[in-house]
Design a protein around this motif. Sequence first.
Motif, short mmCIF file in Angstrom:
data_model
loop_
_atom_site.label_atom_id
_atom_site.label_comp_id
_atom_site.label_asym_id
_atom_site.label_seq_id
_atom_site.Cartn_x
_atom_site.Cartn_y
_atom_site.Cartn_z
N SER A 149 0.88 -1.18 0.04
CA SER A 149 -0.06 -0.05 0.10
C SER A 149 0.74 1.26 -0.13
O SER A 149 1.86 1.32 0.52
CB SER A 149 -0.95 0.14 1.16
OG SER A 149 -1.83 -1.06 1.06
N VAL A 150 0.50 2.28 -0.79
CA VAL A 150 1.34 3.41 -0.78
C VAL A 150 0.74 4.27 0.57
O VAL A 150 -0.28 5.04 0.66
CB VAL A 150 0.86 4.39 -1.98
CG1 VAL A 150 1.61 5.65 -1.89
CG2 VAL A 150 1.28 3.41 -3.32
N THR A 151 1.45 4.04 1.81
CA THR A 151 1.43 4.99 2.95
C THR A 151 2.67 5.69 3.14
O THR A 151 3.80 5.51 2.53
CB THR A 151 1.09 3.88 4.14
OG1 THR A 151 2.30 2.95 4.04
CG2 THR A 151 -0.01 2.95 3.80
N GLU A 152 2.57 6.60 4.14
CA GLU A 152 3.48 7.31 4.53
C GLU A 152 4.69 6.60 4.95
O GLU A 152 6.00 6.88 4.71
CB GLU A 152 3.10 8.17 5.75
CG GLU A 152 4.16 9.39 5.96
CD GLU A 152 3.49 10.30 7.09
OE1 GLU A 152 4.32 10.87 7.97
OE2 GLU A 152 2.20 10.90 6.85
N ASP A 153 4.28 5.60 5.77
CA ASP A 153 5.33 4.84 6.29
C ASP A 153 6.40 4.01 5.28
O ASP A 153 7.48 3.83 5.16
CB ASP A 153 4.81 3.72 7.25
CG ASP A 153 5.80 3.01 8.08
OD1 ASP A 153 6.81 3.43 8.67
OD2 ASP A 153 5.82 1.58 7.85
N ASN A 154 5.57 3.50 4.42
CA ASN A 154 5.93 2.49 3.17
C ASN A 154 6.94 3.57 2.51
O ASN A 154 8.12 3.32 1.81
CB ASN A 154 5.08 1.97 2.55
CG ASN A 154 4.55 0.59 3.01
OD1 ASN A 154 5.32 0.03 3.80
ND2 ASN A 154 3.40 0.25 2.58
N ILE A 155 6.51 4.83 2.22
CA ILE A 155 7.14 5.82 1.38
C ILE A 155 8.67 6.10 1.98
O ILE A 155 9.64 6.06 1.39
CB ILE A 155 6.51 7.00 1.06
CG1 ILE A 155 5.39 6.67 0.10
CG2 ILE A 155 7.35 8.13 0.56
CD1 ILE A 155 4.50 8.02 -0.03
N ASN A 156 8.41 6.50 3.28
CA ASN A 156 9.67 6.54 4.06
C ASN A 156 11.02 5.37 4.07
O ASN A 156 11.93 5.63 3.74
CB ASN A 156 9.21 6.83 5.66
CG ASN A 156 8.78 8.09 5.87
OD1 ASN A 156 9.50 9.11 5.34
ND2 ASN A 156 7.95 8.34 6.94
#
Length: 224
Positions: A149-156
């Motif tokens: 999923s494109v989440t803030e945590d995964n982007i980081n």
Amino acid sequence: MNPLNHVAIIMDGNGRWGLKRYNSRNRGHRAGLDTIEKIVRTSIDHNIKFLTLFAFSTENWKRPKSEINYLFDLLENFLKIKLNQFHKNNIKLKIIGQRKFSKKLNKLLSNSEKVTNRNTGLQLNIALNYGSRIEIINSIKKINKKKLSVTEDNINKNLYTKNIPDPDILIRTGKTRRLSNFLLWQLSYTEIFFSNKLWPDFNERNYTDIIKKYRNIKRNFGEV
């Protein structure tokens, strides 16, 4: 008093300094290396854990080829001369950006990271061929490839700066007030300081004054 873990710096003004004093942009780039050494030492004195320096952007390829070649020659010589010193001083080197350089330089960069990888003092991040928009796009591509999923945590977790805390302070020298595609995602809550001094003229006292100002800022992070 605010904790200070990470300082990011846009080292602007080398070329203008060199033109003004010696009619040579390259002389300014050379002088800027002395400032880097001063700021690294001062960061260690202030127990700062991460220092990120914007050395070469994705847009800097538009500069004259002779200037680009000089910049990379400077970088190669700097790393060859200073690597042992950095290692002895427990400094960890990390390169952030797209590795699209000569085989010789790529090997030197990788070796510099390998030699200092286990060091636990200041982590010096050098942003080379770095552009924040490309970094964010590439992070999302990695996420999609992993079917996450494109989440803030995964982007980081998929940025060049994964496992590095966001900067507490951004400093830009050179009397220019813009971010220039640098750490746009990571600077969301960073305190920004602009200095009128050109990078070769920026010194330990200027740096320490900014740190003192930062320590006394009330940081709300959206709260009252």
